[in-house]
Design a protein around this motif. Structure first.
Motif, PDB file in Angstrom:
ATOM      1  N   SER A   1      23.233  32.318   6.304  1.00 45.84           N
ATOM      2  CA  SER A   1      22.318  31.818   7.336  1.00 45.84           C
ATOM      3  C   SER A   1      21.416  30.701   6.818  1.00 45.84           C
ATOM      4  CB  SER A   1      21.445  32.966   7.867  1.00 45.84           C
ATOM      5  OG  SER A   1      20.664  33.522   6.819  1.00 45.84           O
TER       6      SER A   1
ATOM      7  N   ASN B   1      29.652  29.350  14.668  1.00 50.29           N
ATOM      8  CA  ASN B   1      30.424  28.108  14.830  1.00 50.29           C
ATOM      9  C   ASN B   1      31.936  28.280  14.725  1.00 50.29           C
ATOM     10  OD1 ASN B   1      30.884  28.421  12.096  1.00 50.29           O
ATOM     11  ND2 ASN B   1      29.673  26.649  11.463  1.00 50.29           N
TER      12      ASN B   1
ATOM     13  N   VAL C   1      22.596  28.235   4.657  1.00 50.77           N
ATOM     14  CA  VAL C   1      23.436  27.146   4.150  1.00 50.77           C
ATOM     15  C   VAL C   1      24.052  26.371   5.309  1.00 50.77           C
ATOM     16  CG1 VAL C   1      25.557  26.641   2.876  1.00 50.77           C
ATOM     17  CG2 VAL C   1      23.923  28.305   1.974  1.00 50.77           C
ATOM     18  N   SER C   2      24.087  25.045   5.182  1.00 48.06           N
ATOM     19  CA  SER C   2      24.713  24.210   6.224  1.00 48.06           C
ATOM     20  C   SER C   2      26.083  23.681   5.807  1.00 48.06           C
ATOM     21  CB  SER C   2      23.804  23.027   6.580  1.00 48.06           C
ATOM     22  OG  SER C   2      23.739  22.106   5.505  1.00 48.06           O
ATOM     23  N   HIS C   3      26.241  23.349   4.503  1.00 50.17           N
ATOM     24  CA  HIS C   3      27.507  22.783   4.024  1.00 50.17           C
ATOM     25  C   HIS C   3      27.900  23.439   2.696  1.00 50.17           C
ATOM     26  CE1 HIS C   3      26.247  19.721   6.915  1.00 50.17           C
ATOM     27  NE2 HIS C   3      27.463  19.219   6.884  1.00 50.17           N
ATOM     28  N   TRP C   4      29.203  23.372   2.400  1.00 48.98           N
ATOM     29  CA  TRP C   4      29.735  23.978   1.168  1.00 48.98           C
ATOM     30  C   TRP C   4      30.987  23.244   0.722  1.00 48.98           C
ATOM     31  CZ3 TRP C   4      33.532  28.574   1.313  1.00 48.98           C
ATOM     32  CH2 TRP C   4      34.434  28.433   2.374  1.00 48.98           C
TER      33      TRP C   4
ATOM     34  N   ARG D   1      31.160  21.653   6.715  1.00 46.56           N
ATOM     35  CA  ARG D   1      30.300  22.631   7.368  1.00 46.56           C
ATOM     36  C   ARG D   1      30.596  24.042   6.886  1.00 46.56           C
ATOM     37  NH1 ARG D   1      25.596  21.416  10.274  1.00 46.56           N
ATOM     38  NH2 ARG D   1      25.795  19.195  10.770  1.00 46.56           N
TER      39      ARG D   1
ATOM     40  N   ARG E   1      21.386  23.123   2.015  1.00 46.09           N
ATOM     41  CA  ARG E   1      20.698  23.770   3.136  1.00 46.09           C
ATOM     42  C   ARG E   1      20.680  22.917   4.409  1.00 46.09           C
ATOM     43  NH1 ARG E   1      17.946  25.666  -1.419  1.00 46.09           N
ATOM     44  NH2 ARG E   1      17.661  27.947  -1.449  1.00 46.09           N
ATOM     45  N   SER E   2      20.917  21.611   4.282  1.00 46.02           N
ATOM     46  CA  SER E   2      20.935  20.751   5.458  1.00 46.02           C
ATOM     47  C   SER E   2      21.825  19.538   5.175  1.00 46.02           C
ATOM     48  CB  SER E   2      19.526  20.279   5.820  1.00 46.02           C
ATOM     49  OG  SER E   2      19.024  19.384   4.847  1.00 46.02           O
ATOM     50  N   LYS E   3      22.264  18.890   6.236  1.00 45.99           N
ATOM     51  CA  LYS E   3      23.119  17.719   6.087  1.00 45.99           C
ATOM     52  C   LYS E   3      22.397  16.598   5.340  1.00 45.99           C
ATOM     53  CE  LYS E   3      26.166  14.639   8.679  1.00 45.99           C
ATOM     54  NZ  LYS E   3      26.710  14.282  10.017  1.00 45.99           N
TER      55      LYS E   3
ATOM     56  N   ASN F   1      30.112  30.134   9.954  1.00 49.63           N
ATOM     57  CA  ASN F   1      29.195  31.250  10.223  1.00 49.63           C
ATOM     58  C   ASN F   1      29.613  31.916  11.528  1.00 49.63           C
ATOM     59  OD1 ASN F   1      27.787  29.906  12.467  1.00 49.63           O
ATOM     60  ND2 ASN F   1      26.905  28.588  10.864  1.00 49.63           N
TER      61      ASN F   1
ATOM     62  N   THR G   1      30.993  21.758  15.176  1.00 51.70           N
ATOM     63  CA  THR G   1      29.841  21.144  14.532  1.00 51.70           C
ATOM     64  C   THR G   1      28.962  20.520  15.616  1.00 51.70           C
ATOM     65  OG1 THR G   1      30.879  18.976  14.247  1.00 51.70           O
ATOM     66  CG2 THR G   1      31.301  20.632  12.539  1.00 51.70           C
TER      67      THR G   1
END
Length: 503
Positions: free
Chosen positions: A77, A209, A79-82, A203, A50-52, A206, A146
């Motif tokens: 919306s 970005n 999630v920050s990274h995968w 990242r 959910r965050s870095k 979405n 990013t």
């Protein structure tokens, strides 16, 4: 959201399920249809956070497991990274199911994409596109902005499935390709992170970005291997690392090679083997001996500078390029002997040359013809890149001068132009006064990219057209008219005459 779905689908390559196993909102018929399709292939899992900050907690990576595209679309919306590359499984390391484990490279199920992390915004993403086109594998599939820079995705046409065979040889090859992509960009771009984990977390794309996406710009893994080998030429290393590899025969260590290397008064004339032949023979010996292209160029450049009548440096480069195209196995024994007789010290020297040499690899007739056209097309594209410019992307000359400069027969040139999707020409006039204007899709793409700052709409139309593998000739003609318009607006030399065509 449709665009986001296209991005996810293009990157993940069916590596995870389409829909949830439980609590899916999709109708039963669609789920049954999707389940039937996935029975013939294995699906894996990816991890998301959910965050870095969740990537580097004291207890490890804090996140959760995703096994379906449906879940990913619902949670985008949040999630920050995968992991864009799919693992065989990802599990939880604690009973509360908060921390992930299993995201190690040896647990990869499939590699879908290579990602380059750029930690600066000193250059706009359009410069990244042109740099990748000019200096790396080509235009990227996806560029994300990013908070501190950009992440650049080069997506494979088909996923590379990883196994533990031969000590994960496929994985090692993929890591070398990833390294070479980053090294090719670090020379021309600022902020390229060459130490970034090749197949780790990146990242999450979405709708906010995504700065560039072209689903047509995907890469064949075999072509990437060939490209990576060329990058390794100058580094004196091979793409496949084999323990205790021993080269049984190195022609550069033979007496005949050292004898030819001592010659200084080589010149040559009609009917006589001279400097070009001798240096080509030396270059072929280096090639068959496993020397890198850069190492060979240095050797021949030093040899050439010691000649009484040296060649131009550009000619030496051309000889090395020709030797390293792979059309010949090595130097021909008869040519070696004739060169020794003509320019050597007339000592009796045994020619050890088990490679044979100046013998082409045996191919079917159709394949041989195709390889020649591929080589000529490559030479012609390089010629266009040297002669054209952003202000004047069309290089004007005569067909005779063009063919002589590239070294291609006129009949072959005409056939090549008919079948090439990368080269465009325009003929004006007839007879001796006829002029040929020539350019390439790559040059026009660079023009459109460089001009997009003030004409973004035209830029997008140009890139959308030129990114397609199946170019629409009608649209391409209209694009060239647009290029003509904005070049003339910049005060460039007017482009007159009929519209471009490829015939």
């Amino acid at each position: 959201m449709n665009k986001f779905y296209e991005v996810m689908d293009a990157v993940l390559k069916n590596g995870i399920r389409s829909y949830k196993v439980k609590n899916s909102k999709v109708s039963l018929p669609l789920r049954v249809e999707a389940a039937n399709k996935t029975r013939s292939r294995k699906t894996g899992a990816i991890g998301v956070v959910r965050s870095k900050e969740d990537l580097s907690t004291p207890s490890g990576v804090k996140g959760y497991v995703v096994t379906s595209l449906e879940t990913l679309l619902e949670d985008v919306s949040l999630v920050s990274h995968w992991n864009p590359n799919v693992f065989n499984y990802i599990r939880y390391s604690d009973e509360e199911r908060r921390f992930l484990k299993g995201h190690e490279e040896t647990n990869l199920q499939q590699i879908n994409t290579f990602v380059v992390d750029i930690d600066t915004k000193k250059q706009p993403y359009t410069e990244i596109l042109t740099a990748a086109l000019d200096h790396s594998v080509g235009v990227p599939t996806l560029v994300l902005e990013t908070p501190k820079g950009f992440q650049v995705y080069f997506v494979l046409e088909k996923p590379l499935f990883i196994s533990n065979q031969n000590d994960f040889r496929g994985l090692r090859v993929a890591k070398r390709i990833s390294e070479n992509i980053k090294q090719s960009l670090v020379k021309v771009l600022q902020g390229v992170d060459i130490s970034c984990n090749d197949f780790g977390f990146f990242r999450m794309p979405n709708e906010h970005n995504i700065r560039w996406f072209s689903e047509e710009m995907v890469y064949d893994f075999g072509s990437l291997i060939a490209w990576s080998k060329r990058q390794d030429d100058d580094k004196g290393r091979g793409l496949f690392v084999v323990a205790n590899e021993v080269r049984e025969h190195d022609p550069t260590q033979t007496a005949w090679f050292q004898e030819l290397l001592k010659t200084r008064h080589v010149k040559g004339q009609s009917g006589q083997l001279g400097r070009d032949n001798l240096m080509f023979t030396l270059a072929l010996a280096c090639y068959s001996g496993g020397k890198g292209k850069g190492e060979t160029l240095d050797l021949l450049d030093e040899y050439n500078s010691g000649l009484a009548s040296p060649l131009r440096h550009s000619e030496v480069e051309k000889i090395v390029r020709s030797a390293y195209k792979g059309r010949f196995k090595g130097a021909h024994q008869d040519y070696i002997q004739e060169l020794l007789n003509e320019w050597g010290s007339h000592k009796e020297i045994a020619i050890e040359n088990p490679m044979g040499g100046w013998y082409k690899f045996k191919k079917e007739r159709e394949d041989r013809k195709r390889s020649h056209y591929d080589e000529w097309e490559e030479d012609l594209l390089q010629y266009i890149q040297q002669e054209a410019s952003l202000d004047q992307p069309i290089h004007w000359t005569t067909q005779r001068e063009l063919c002589e400069a590239v070294g291609i027969p006129r009949s072959s040139f005409n056939v090549l132009i008919q079948q090439s999707k990368k080269i465009l020409i325009k003929r004006v006039g007839k007879g001796r006064t006829a002029q040929t204007g020539i350019t390439s899709v790559a040059v026009l793409l660079q023009c459109a990219l460089s001009y997009q700052q003030t004409h973004r709409v035209r830029y997008k139309e140009a890139v959308d057209v030129l990114s397609s593998e199946q170019l629409n000739k009608r649209i391409l003609i209209d694009l060239i008219e647009d290029v003509k318009w904005f070049l003339e607006k910049r005060g460039a030399k007017s482009i007159t005459g009929k519209k471009f065509n490829s015939s």
